[in-house]
Every structure is written in C-alpha cells, then in structure tokens.
Design an enzyme around this catalytic site. Structure first.
Site, PDB file in Angstrom:
ATOM      1  N   ARG A  54       0.809  -1.222   0.000  1.00 45.66           N
ATOM      2  CA  ARG A  54       0.000   0.000   0.000  1.00 45.66           C
ATOM      3  C   ARG A  54       0.841   1.272   0.000  1.00 45.66           C
ATOM      4  O   ARG A  54       0.608   2.189  -0.781  1.00 45.66           O
ATOM      5  CB  ARG A  54      -0.948   0.020   1.210  1.00 45.66           C
ATOM      6  CG  ARG A  54      -2.154  -0.852   1.062  1.00 45.66           C
ATOM      7  CD  ARG A  54      -2.706  -1.218   2.412  1.00 45.66           C
ATOM      8  NE  ARG A  54      -1.672  -1.844   3.217  1.00 45.66           N
ATOM      9  CZ  ARG A  54      -1.338  -3.122   3.090  1.00 45.66           C
ATOM     10  NH1 ARG A  54      -1.966  -3.877   2.240  1.00 45.66           N
ATOM     11  NH2 ARG A  54      -0.374  -3.635   3.824  1.00 45.66           N
ATOM     12  N   THR A  55       1.814   1.336   0.887  1.00 43.93           N
ATOM     13  CA  THR A  55       2.595   2.579   1.005  1.00 43.93           C
ATOM     14  C   THR A  55       3.337   2.853  -0.297  1.00 43.93           C
ATOM     15  O   THR A  55       3.299   3.954  -0.834  1.00 43.93           O
ATOM     16  CB  THR A  55       3.588   2.470   2.181  1.00 43.93           C
ATOM     17  OG1 THR A  55       2.866   2.136   3.355  1.00 43.93           O
ATOM     18  CG2 THR A  55       4.343   3.764   2.397  1.00 43.93           C
ATOM     19  N   LYS A  83      23.564  -6.654  -1.212  1.00 45.56           N
ATOM     20  CA  LYS A  83      24.971  -7.041  -1.393  1.00 45.56           C
ATOM     21  C   LYS A  83      25.839  -6.430  -0.285  1.00 45.56           C
ATOM     22  O   LYS A  83      27.053  -6.447  -0.366  1.00 45.56           O
ATOM     23  CB  LYS A  83      25.468  -6.572  -2.762  1.00 45.56           C
ATOM     24  CG  LYS A  83      24.741  -7.235  -3.920  1.00 45.56           C
ATOM     25  CD  LYS A  83      25.104  -6.579  -5.239  1.00 45.56           C
ATOM     26  CE  LYS A  83      24.148  -7.040  -6.327  1.00 45.56           C
ATOM     27  NZ  LYS A  83      24.001  -6.047  -7.383  1.00 45.56           N
ATOM     28  N   ARG A 104      11.698   2.941   2.595  1.00 50.03           N
ATOM     29  CA  ARG A 104      11.396   2.103   3.766  1.00 50.03           C
ATOM     30  C   ARG A 104      12.607   1.209   3.993  1.00 50.03           C
ATOM     31  O   ARG A 104      13.151   0.642   3.045  1.00 50.03           O
ATOM     32  CB  ARG A 104      10.151   1.258   3.527  1.00 50.03           C
ATOM     33  CG  ARG A 104       9.937   0.216   4.622  1.00 50.03           C
ATOM     34  CD  ARG A 104       8.664  -0.547   4.457  1.00 50.03           C
ATOM     35  NE  ARG A 104       7.504   0.297   4.755  1.00 50.03           N
ATOM     36  CZ  ARG A 104       6.254  -0.150   4.736  1.00 50.03           C
ATOM     37  NH1 ARG A 104       5.995  -1.403   4.425  1.00 50.03           N
ATOM     38  NH2 ARG A 104       5.254   0.666   5.016  1.00 50.03           N
ATOM     39  N   HIS A 132       6.394   5.960  10.956  1.00 51.57           N
ATOM     40  CA  HIS A 132       5.753   5.803   9.649  1.00 51.57           C
ATOM     41  C   HIS A 132       4.863   7.037   9.486  1.00 51.57           C
ATOM     42  O   HIS A 132       3.639   6.943   9.519  1.00 51.57           O
ATOM     43  CB  HIS A 132       4.940   4.497   9.651  1.00 51.57           C
ATOM     44  CG  HIS A 132       4.436   4.083   8.305  1.00 51.57           C
ATOM     45  ND1 HIS A 132       4.704   4.790   7.152  1.00 51.57           N
ATOM     46  CD2 HIS A 132       3.667   3.029   7.927  1.00 51.57           C
ATOM     47  CE1 HIS A 132       4.118   4.175   6.134  1.00 51.57           C
ATOM     48  NE2 HIS A 132       3.492   3.111   6.585  1.00 51.57           N
TER      49      HIS A 132
END
Lengths: 305, 150
Positions: A54-55, A83, A104, A132
């Site tokens: 959703r975000t 990596k 995020r 958030h």
C-alpha cells in the site's frame, strides 16, 4: 511555520500542530482536485528495501497522478543493499538521479540518517519499528474527515500496540491534538513505555484496557490493528485473546452515530467482513486517503504548493 | 591543618567528587593507562556531601570538552579543577550538554547507528533529575544504567 520546500518527512515529532494541519488541508485540496502536471519533470526514487504494497503503490501512484515520474527498486532483494551496501551509500548514489526519495528500511533511524546524507528531501515510508509518518498523516486526515475535529475525541487504539508502529506515532499525534486515548490490548501487547513516556510529556489523557465492550458507547474512533500469532511465545495465550479483539456487528450495537472504524490494513480476521457494509467501516476510504496525503507531501517538499 | 593524602600536581586536572567506586571506570573511559605522565587515583576519600568519593589527578593534561562530557554521564557529581603552576585556574561542575555527539553507543541493536559506518550517534538530554537520553535516530529513551560510553 517552517517552509516545507526541501523538508524531510521523517518523524511525526518533527511537526507542530499548525504544520500538521497545513499538510491535512493541502491533502484535502488534492482530494477535491488533482493537478496532472504539477510535478512534471520531477523524479521520485522509490526505495523500499523492505516489502510494502500500500505505502509504495500510493507513493508511486501519487507521483504519477501529479505528472512526475518514478525510478524504483524492482524488489528489495535486487538492490545493492542486499549485497551489503550501507544505507548512507545507497542514498548518496540514488540522490543524484532524482528530486525526492521515498524509502522504507528495516533499521530504526535509517530515514533520519538518509536525510543527513541526501541533498533531496526524504519521505519516510517506515523505518523498522520506529516511525511511519505518512501513515499517521493519512490516519489523522481520515479522523478529521469523519469527525470534523481532532481535539476532545475519544479514540481507541486496539490490538497489537506493542509492535505496531502505526499506533505509536498516531497516539503521539492525537495526544498533541488533545484526544482522549483508550489502549485496548492483551497485557503482553500493551503500549510500550517509551510511547506513554511521550504522552505524559504531552499531558495527554489515556487509559489501558483488555476488552473493548464497555468502552464502545463512548468512542468516536476505533483504530484496529492486527494481532500476529507469532508475537506470542505461548500459542495458548494467543488462542485465549484472539477473539476478544475481533469486530463483529454485535459489538457495534451501542456505538455513537459518528463512530468510525479505521485500520492500517492488511486485515486478517480482526474485522469481520459483515462490518464492511455498515456505516461505521471507513478503512477502505482511509487507505484511499493515503494517495491524497502523499500527493500533498510530494508537492509540499518539492515546493510546488 | 588539612592533610593531603595524594600529592599536589603542578599542571594538569584534578577530578574531584567522583561517586565512590567510579574512579577506576573513569581511568579506563579516558584511556588514562596510556597517558605517558603520572595519573593518581584515590578511592574511598571522605566526602561531606556523599559520604565517600574517588579523586583522580592527571599530570600535564587538561581534559577536552568531549572527555568532560563522558565524565558527566558516568559521574554526574564530579567537579573539575584545572591546575596551572600549582594554582587552580578553573573549577567547574561537570554538566551534561543538551546534545551528545559520538560519545554514547545506542543500546538499541536495531538502531541504524549500530550498522552504518558513516553514522555518528547523537543523543538529546531529557529534562529531569535523573540522567536520561533520547537517540536522535531510533528515538528511543535510555536511562543511566543502559547507557554505554564509546
């Protein structure tokens, strides 16, 4: 009020009430009318090092709807972070290719660190269990939209309050605006002390409860969250509490007319599907509001409104 | 007449009123075993205010502000005396600054400062009688017993 151009959106604690209201009012304008060329020639780097549906979709959709374009990680596993590249190195590189970054990352404070090494504004789409903020803005927008005010509301935050970051920053923001908070959760999943510590500093009124029934007639907003089975060490404990937090039509018989149910989604079984057809269900509209709030934030930090 | 249990120094720093038992920790914290001049540690001195105290005398060294800030975390009652030519030229109580940069490790294992090589820790002092710090990155609060000086 500090100017929004080039500003980072990292934590709800970085904003005053006046600034939050400015974001919500700007989002309201975008909900009424969208400007399809506002962010033309602007590029959003969408860096979701952790899975998000959703975000991420709503950030990317918001950018597209305002005429901007997107560069994005195909999936978290394909990034150079997998990596072993550090957050700061990843951001320094991507910063050169874009005008704004939505990110995020699982590490707490990663968005704050990113904002210190980036020349472009950072929009925090979740940093581990910490913040958030765009979710909090859309939650506040939905509450304001349905209740026409934030001060003096009776708001229940329900479910997994220990690990659910959305409830932490929402509790803080509602505390700032003078809402009365009811924390309804099993004792093992109650609101952590670092959140209540902040609420005490804000002189916010709150109380803790284990069951919702008796409080329902008082409430304006019921903010449900998912209780995850894996949070319980003992599966028997989960079995004991899981049904106490499921919303059914039976639980809604004595609620106020203006009562609304919100949920950051995804839900599993905490809101029965029969509730979707009641006038109290607002969670899908709430998810939709994420788009307007993120449009507003992109336009604000890019200095276009 | 006052009897001196530890000899006076000509130039350097005397850290007085260290809480009883914390002196050894400060020796290590400031890496004073490596200091190439004399360092004297007195343990269990009589203190009117605190009952007992530790005292450290460091020859030919005036502490940096960062070193004083470290002491403020582990020994908040300590007083600093800067000695030049046998005279105290400066005396002050240690005081925790509003912001601590790069001197405290974040106790939260999920904090980015414990993973990213360019991240420098930053903590804000909370208001109150007891020492409490808030990490600028993960935003958690930590009490005195949880704080680890780098």
């Amino acid at each position: 009020m500090k100017p929004f151009k080039n500003r980072n959106i990292i934590s709800i604690k970085d904003f005053t009430k006046e600034e939050i209201m400015h974001i919500l009012n700007t989002a309201k304008k975008f909900k009424i009318k969208v400007n399809p060329i506002l962010l033309k020639h602007k590029i959003l780097a969408s860096l979701f090092f952790e899975p998000s549906t959703r975000t991420r979709f709503s950030f990317e959709s918001a950018m597209e709807r305002l005429g901007g374009s997107i560069i994005s990680l195909a999936e978290a596993k394909s990034s150079s972070a997998s990596k072993g590249e550090s957050v700061s190195d990843s951001i320094k590189i991507v910063d050169k290719y874009c005008d704004v970054i939505a990110m995020r990352h699982s590490l707490e404070g990663s968005a704050r660190l990113a904002s210190e090494v980036s020349n472009n504004p950072i929009l925090n789409g979740g940093d581990g269990a910490n913040q958030h903020p765009t979710q909090t803005f859309l939650d506040l927008f939905s509450i304001l939209e349905t209740q026409k005010k934030l001060k003096g509301l009776n708001v229940a935050l329900v479910g997994d309050l220990k690990y659910g970051r959305t409830t932490h920053s929402l509790a803080y923001a509602l505390g700032m605006f003078g809402a009365r908070l009811f924390f309804i959760a099993p004792p093992s999943l109650q609101m952590p002390s670092y959140v209540t510590h902040d609420l005490k500093k804000l002189k916010a009124k709150y109380s803790t409860h284990t069951e919702p029934e008796r409080i329902m007639p008082k409430l304006d907003i019921f903010y449900a969250t998912r209780i995850q089975k894996e949070r319980f060490g003992d599966p028997m404990e989960y079995e004991k509490v899981k049904d106490a937090y499921i919303i059914t039509n039976k639980l809604l018989t004595k609620v106020k007319k203006n009562f609304k149910i919100l949920h950051p989604l995804p839900r599993v079984n905490e809101i029965n599907y029969e509730v979707d057809n009641t006038p109290y269900a607002y969670y899908f509209e709430q998810a939709n509001n994420g788009l307007f709030v993120r449009e507003a934030l992109l336009a604000l930090v890019l200095g276009k409104v | 007449m006052r009897a001196y249990k530890v000899y006076a120094i000509k130039d350097g720093t005397v850290i007085d009123h260290i809480p009883d038992g914390q002196g050894m920790g400060i020796i290590d914290l400031l890496n004073l075993r490596q200091w190439n001049r004399t360092v004297t540690l007195g343990i269990g001195f009589h203190s009117k205010k605190h009952g007992k105290k530790d005292v450290i005398k460091i020859e030919d060294k005036e502490l940096t502000p960062a070193e004083v800030n470290k002491i403020a975390i582990v020994a908040p009652t300590a007083t600093m005396n800067i000695i030049r030519n046998h005279k105290i030229v400066k005396k002050f109580n240690v005081e925790l600054p509003e912001t601590l940069e790069g001197i405290v490790k974040c106790p939260n294992p999920a904090c980015v400062t414990n993973h990213d090589p360019v991240a420098t820790t930053r903590f804000f002092k909370e208001n109150g009688k007891k020492i409490e710090l808030r990490c600028a990155y993960c935003e958690r609060y930590f009490k005195e017993h949880e704080i680890e000086v780098i």
